[in-house]
Design a protein around this motif. Structure first.
Motif, PDB file in Angstrom:
ATOM      1  N   ILE A 264       0.832  -1.203   0.000  1.00  0.00           N
ATOM      2  CA  ILE A 264       0.000   0.000   0.000  1.00  0.00           C
ATOM      3  C   ILE A 264       0.868   1.255   0.000  1.00  0.00           C
ATOM      4  N   ASN A 265       0.400   2.279  -0.701  1.00  0.00           N
ATOM      5  CA  ASN A 265       0.992   3.612  -0.610  1.00  0.00           C
ATOM      6  C   ASN A 265       0.060   4.424   0.279  1.00  0.00           C
ATOM      7  N   TRP A 266       0.421   4.538   1.561  1.00  0.00           N
ATOM      8  CA  TRP A 266      -0.471   5.178   2.532  1.00  0.00           C
ATOM      9  C   TRP A 266      -0.802   6.614   2.131  1.00  0.00           C
ATOM     10  N   GLU A 267       0.210   7.345   1.693  1.00  0.00           N
ATOM     11  CA  GLU A 267      -0.030   8.745   1.336  1.00  0.00           C
ATOM     12  C   GLU A 267      -1.059   8.855   0.214  1.00  0.00           C
ATOM     13  N   ALA A 268      -0.947   7.996  -0.801  1.00  0.00           N
ATOM     14  CA  ALA A 268      -1.897   8.032  -1.914  1.00  0.00           C
ATOM     15  C   ALA A 268      -3.298   7.665  -1.444  1.00  0.00           C
ATOM     16  N   LEU A 269      -3.398   6.670  -0.567  1.00  0.00           N
ATOM     17  CA  LEU A 269      -4.701   6.273  -0.029  1.00  0.00           C
ATOM     18  C   LEU A 269      -5.322   7.403   0.777  1.00  0.00           C
ATOM     19  N   SER A 270      -4.530   7.995   1.665  1.00  0.00           N
ATOM     20  CA  SER A 270      -5.039   9.076   2.514  1.00  0.00           C
ATOM     21  C   SER A 270      -5.512  10.263   1.682  1.00  0.00           C
ATOM     22  N   VAL A 271      -4.744  10.627   0.654  1.00  0.00           N
ATOM     23  CA  VAL A 271      -5.125  11.744  -0.216  1.00  0.00           C
ATOM     24  C   VAL A 271      -6.423  11.429  -0.954  1.00  0.00           C
ATOM     25  N   ALA A 272      -6.554  10.205  -1.461  1.00  0.00           N
ATOM     26  CA  ALA A 272      -7.763   9.819  -2.182  1.00  0.00           C
ATOM     27  C   ALA A 272      -8.987   9.887  -1.281  1.00  0.00           C
ATOM     28  N   VAL A 273      -8.835   9.394  -0.059  1.00  0.00           N
ATOM     29  CA  VAL A 273      -9.943   9.418   0.899  1.00  0.00           C
ATOM     30  C   VAL A 273     -10.317  10.856   1.244  1.00  0.00           C
ATOM     31  N   GLN A 274      -9.318  11.690   1.523  1.00  0.00           N
ATOM     32  CA  GLN A 274      -9.597  13.079   1.900  1.00  0.00           C
ATOM     33  C   GLN A 274     -10.188  13.873   0.739  1.00  0.00           C
ATOM     34  N   ASN A 275      -9.758  13.587  -0.478  1.00  0.00           N
ATOM     35  CA  ASN A 275     -10.345  14.277  -1.633  1.00  0.00           C
ATOM     36  C   ASN A 275     -11.827  13.947  -1.778  1.00  0.00           C
ATOM     37  N   HIS A 276     -12.166  12.687  -1.538  1.00  0.00           N
ATOM     38  CA  HIS A 276     -13.580  12.314  -1.596  1.00  0.00           C
ATOM     39  C   HIS A 276     -14.371  13.036  -0.506  1.00  0.00           C
ATOM     40  N   ILE A 277     -13.807  13.069   0.688  1.00  0.00           N
ATOM     41  CA  ILE A 277     -14.501  13.731   1.797  1.00  0.00           C
ATOM     42  C   ILE A 277     -14.721  15.213   1.494  1.00  0.00           C
ATOM     43  N   LYS A 278     -13.715  15.873   0.964  1.00  0.00           N
ATOM     44  CA  LYS A 278     -13.848  17.299   0.640  1.00  0.00           C
ATOM     45  C   LYS A 278     -14.933  17.520  -0.416  1.00  0.00           C
ATOM     46  N   SER A 279     -15.050  16.584  -1.345  1.00  0.00           N
ATOM     47  CA  SER A 279     -16.106  16.726  -2.355  1.00  0.00           C
ATOM     48  C   SER A 279     -17.479  16.603  -1.714  1.00  0.00           C
ATOM     49  N   VAL A 280     -17.609  15.722  -0.716  1.00  0.00           N
ATOM     50  CA  VAL A 280     -18.881  15.581  -0.007  1.00  0.00           C
ATOM     51  C   VAL A 280     -19.169  16.836   0.813  1.00  0.00           C
ATOM     52  N   ASN A 281     -18.122  17.394   1.458  1.00  0.00           N
ATOM     53  CA  ASN A 281     -18.292  18.658   2.198  1.00  0.00           C
ATOM     54  C   ASN A 281     -18.871  19.743   1.290  1.00  0.00           C
ATOM     55  N   TRP A 282     -18.319  19.860   0.089  1.00  0.00           N
ATOM     56  CA  TRP A 282     -18.756  20.890  -0.846  1.00  0.00           C
ATOM     57  C   TRP A 282     -20.197  20.654  -1.298  1.00  0.00           C
ATOM     58  N   VAL A 283     -20.494  19.421  -1.659  1.00  0.00           N
ATOM     59  CA  VAL A 283     -21.856  19.096  -2.106  1.00  0.00           C
ATOM     60  C   VAL A 283     -22.864  19.373  -0.989  1.00  0.00           C
ATOM     61  N   THR A 284     -22.474  19.086   0.243  1.00  0.00           N
ATOM     62  CA  THR A 284     -23.374  19.322   1.381  1.00  0.00           C
ATOM     63  C   THR A 284     -23.678  20.803   1.540  1.00  0.00           C
ATOM     64  N   ARG A 285     -22.672  21.657   1.421  1.00  0.00           N
ATOM     65  CA  ARG A 285     -22.908  23.105   1.531  1.00  0.00           C
ATOM     66  C   ARG A 285     -23.787  23.604   0.402  1.00  0.00           C
ATOM     67  N   VAL A 286     -23.535  23.114  -0.802  1.00  0.00           N
ATOM     68  CA  VAL A 286     -24.355  23.525  -1.945  1.00  0.00           C
ATOM     69  C   VAL A 286     -25.803  23.083  -1.750  1.00  0.00           C
ATOM     70  N   ASP A 287     -25.971  21.877  -1.217  1.00  0.00           N
ATOM     71  CA  ASP A 287     -27.319  21.347  -0.990  1.00  0.00           C
ATOM     72  C   ASP A 287     -28.078  22.207   0.010  1.00  0.00           C
ATOM     73  N   LEU A 288     -27.411  22.642   1.065  1.00  0.00           N
ATOM     74  CA  LEU A 288     -28.058  23.524   2.040  1.00  0.00           C
ATOM     75  C   LEU A 288     -28.483  24.840   1.385  1.00  0.00           C
ATOM     76  N   LYS A 289     -27.579  25.383   0.564  1.00  0.00           N
ATOM     77  CA  LYS A 289     -27.887  26.644  -0.115  1.00  0.00           C
ATOM     78  C   LYS A 289     -29.076  26.491  -1.049  1.00  0.00           C
ATOM     79  N   ASN A 290     -29.099  25.399  -1.803  1.00  0.00           N
ATOM     80  CA  ASN A 290     -30.203  25.164  -2.738  1.00  0.00           C
ATOM     81  C   ASN A 290     -31.538  24.996  -2.020  1.00  0.00           C
TER      82      ASN A 290
END
Length: 536
Positions: A139-165
């Motif tokens: 495993i490449n831990w750094e690559a895994l961690s970055v992939a997981v965090q990128n997904h989470i950040k995308s969910v954070n953004w979608v959640t804020r947009v959903d509240l605004k909508n």
């Protein structure tokens, strides 16, 4: 219309707002039904037809709070959400969405999947896949961690947009009660944002506990930190054997890191103990180390790592060095920061949780959902469902309340454990051992034949009453995709499933789920529950 009352002499009317006052030094304070402007020898009251700024204010931007907020807004309510993440002792912070999205269910499942994929890579050769130099796969831990965090950040953004909508106001501040209908929160710029609400929902969830021992906070981490570590965790000690501890131990071991679990008393407290011990045995077979009946005493940073002193079951002090120490010893409710005393909301002293009836606290217009509820399941889907139902009762004249019984869940250990209903121990206590029947079986999943994998821990049981209809009161399943398997059976149990109906169901072949409808051996019979042939 608004009315201006000039004291002591006369009354004028104006359209509201605004009201412009010239050449007067005034102070303004907002009350529930009016704004009071106090000037020299003069008080002006602006009365509003709208008693509160919002119909619902939610404290907490996690799963339950957001579900309630969005549902209420869709029903026409004026809604605001206060959310603020206090950094962990290690400085970890995250965006909107609560524990599940950021440091819970979602990253946990992704890392669990990463571990399963690593296992699958090594099994693929038996199915004909040609994988060059398979021994070098890691495993490449750094690559895994970055992939997981990128997904989470995308969910954070979608959640804020959903509240605004949905026209839900998002207030990035730590909300607290100023009085029963008023919430304040300090913004990033230092200003206090004060709002009033007809109804208030507390949905702040909880955060991991640290043990009260030297060096724990300074040198340890929790599940708040593990998913975003920039460096591989290395040799890891996990203190605690609840589902969070076992899940973290499972994926860390699966990713190739030396992992040890320190168990104070029992594995998976609150779960069926036979199933819990099978999970521990399976994890030990996979390479996870367990230290039983032990408690940490001292955590100390040294040049070669983190030195841990612990007391074993004989009272002797043992020690070892680890790269990472992760505490998974339970969670605390985040109610102390809310200044609940200003609203008159009562908490249970032992755990700082709220004992609510149908999510209603002792203050009629103040509600609570999620992990802060006393003796309720700490599960994301529970908070979401309860939040939606609450909003429907408040704003759509619904009478449906949350049913906290027969809620399915899954422990995402390497070999997953899914369950719904009562454990064997709970059934014995409630109904008596002579009044229940336990059907059980070991089985071998089809995918375990190539390559030949050990199936000694693939096990299931069905707990039923012994009366005429043999109502099913619990189902437990250990095996691949246990969460997917148990979900459908949860609906059946909610619909008063009986054992004869279970047995009359035609299975889908070949699946692991069909093993639950093939079961016929009872514990009472003393027959061997070893795997049947695949088509018997």
């Amino acid at each position: 219309m608004a009315t201006l009352l000039f004291l002591p002499s006369f009354v004028l009317s104006f359209r509201r707002p605004p009201v412009k006052i010239i050449n007067l030094a005034c102070t303004i304070s907002r009350h529930y039904t009016y704004t009071q402007v106090i000037c020299t020898n003069l008080s002006i009251y602006i009365f509003s037809e709208e008693q509160y700024m919002y119909d619902l204010v939610v404290l907490g931007g996690g799963s339950g709070g957001l579900a309630a907020a969005k549902q209420a807004a869709e029903l026409g309510a004026r809604v605001a959400v206060f959310d603020y993440v206090t950094p962990s002792p290690k400085g970890t912070k995250w965006g909107l969405g609560g524990t599940c999205v950021n440091v819970g269910c979602i990253p946990k499942k992704l890392m669990h999947q990463a571990a399963l994929l690593g296992e699958a890579v090594h099994e693929a050769a038996a199915f004909g896949w040609v994988i060059p130099d398979i021994k070098s796969v890691q495993i490449n831990w750094e690559a895994l961690s970055v992939a997981v965090q990128n997904h989470i950040k995308s969910v954070n953004w979608v959640t804020r947009v959903d509240l605004k909508n949905k026209k839900v106001e998002y207030i990035n501040a730590l909300g607290y009660f100023k009085d029963p209908h008023t919430i304040g929160g300090i913004m990033k710029n230092g200003e206090e944002n004060v709002v009033t609400a007809k109804n208030i929902l507390i949905a702040v969830g909880g955060r991991p506990k640290y043990p009260d021992i030297p060096g724990a906070i300074e040198n340890g981490i929790t599940s708040d930190d593990i998913f975003s570590l920039s460096q591989p965790p290395g040799k890891t000690l996990i203190v605690g054997a609840g589902y969070i501890g076992l899940e973290c131990a499972g994926f860390l071991n699966g990713l190739g890191y030396n992992t040890t679990v320190m168990v104070r008393s029992i594995i998976l407290r609150g779960f069926d103990q036979q199933m819990a011990n099978i999970i521990a045995e399976e994890m030990e077979q996979r390479g996870v180390h367990f230290i039983y009946q032990a408690k940490p005493k001292l955590i100390k940073k040294e040049a070669d790592g983190i030195l841990v002193h612990w007391v074993d079951k004989l009272g002797q002090v043992q020690k070892d060095v680890y790269d990472t120490v992760l505490f998974a010893i339970g969670r605390r409710a985040l109610t102390k920061d809310l200044k609940l005393e200003n609203a008159g909301v009562i908490c249970i002293p032992d755990d700082d949780k709220i004992d609510a009836v149908d999510e209603q606290t002792n203050v009629p217009h103040i509600y609570a959902v999620g992990d802060i509820l006393h003796k309720k399941p700490e599960l994301t889907p529970v908070a979401i469902h309860a939040g939606k139902l609450l909003s429907k009762r408040l704003f759509a004249n619904s009478s449906e309340t949350m049913d906290y019984t027969n809620i399915a869940t899954t422990v995402f250990s390497p070999l997953e454990y899914g369950c719904v209903g009562l454990s064997e121990e709970q059934a014995n206590i409630i109904y008596g051992e002579d009044n229940i029947e336990i059907y059980h079986a070991y089985y071998k999943p089809t995918e375990f034949f190539i390559p030949q994998k050990d199936n000694s821990h693939c096990y299931l049981k069905v707990v039923t009453l012994r009366n005429n209809d043999q109502k099913v009161i619990g189902m437990h399943f250990i095996g691949p995709n246990a969460g997917e398997v148990i979900q459908g059976f949860a609906t059946a149990i909610k619909s008063n499933l009986t054992f004869p109906i279970l047995k009359s169901t035609v299975g889908i072949h070949p699946t692991s789920a069909e093993e639950l409808i093939r079961v016929f051996i009872t514990k009472r019979s003393k027959m061997d529950p070893k795997p049947q042939s695949c088509c018997s």
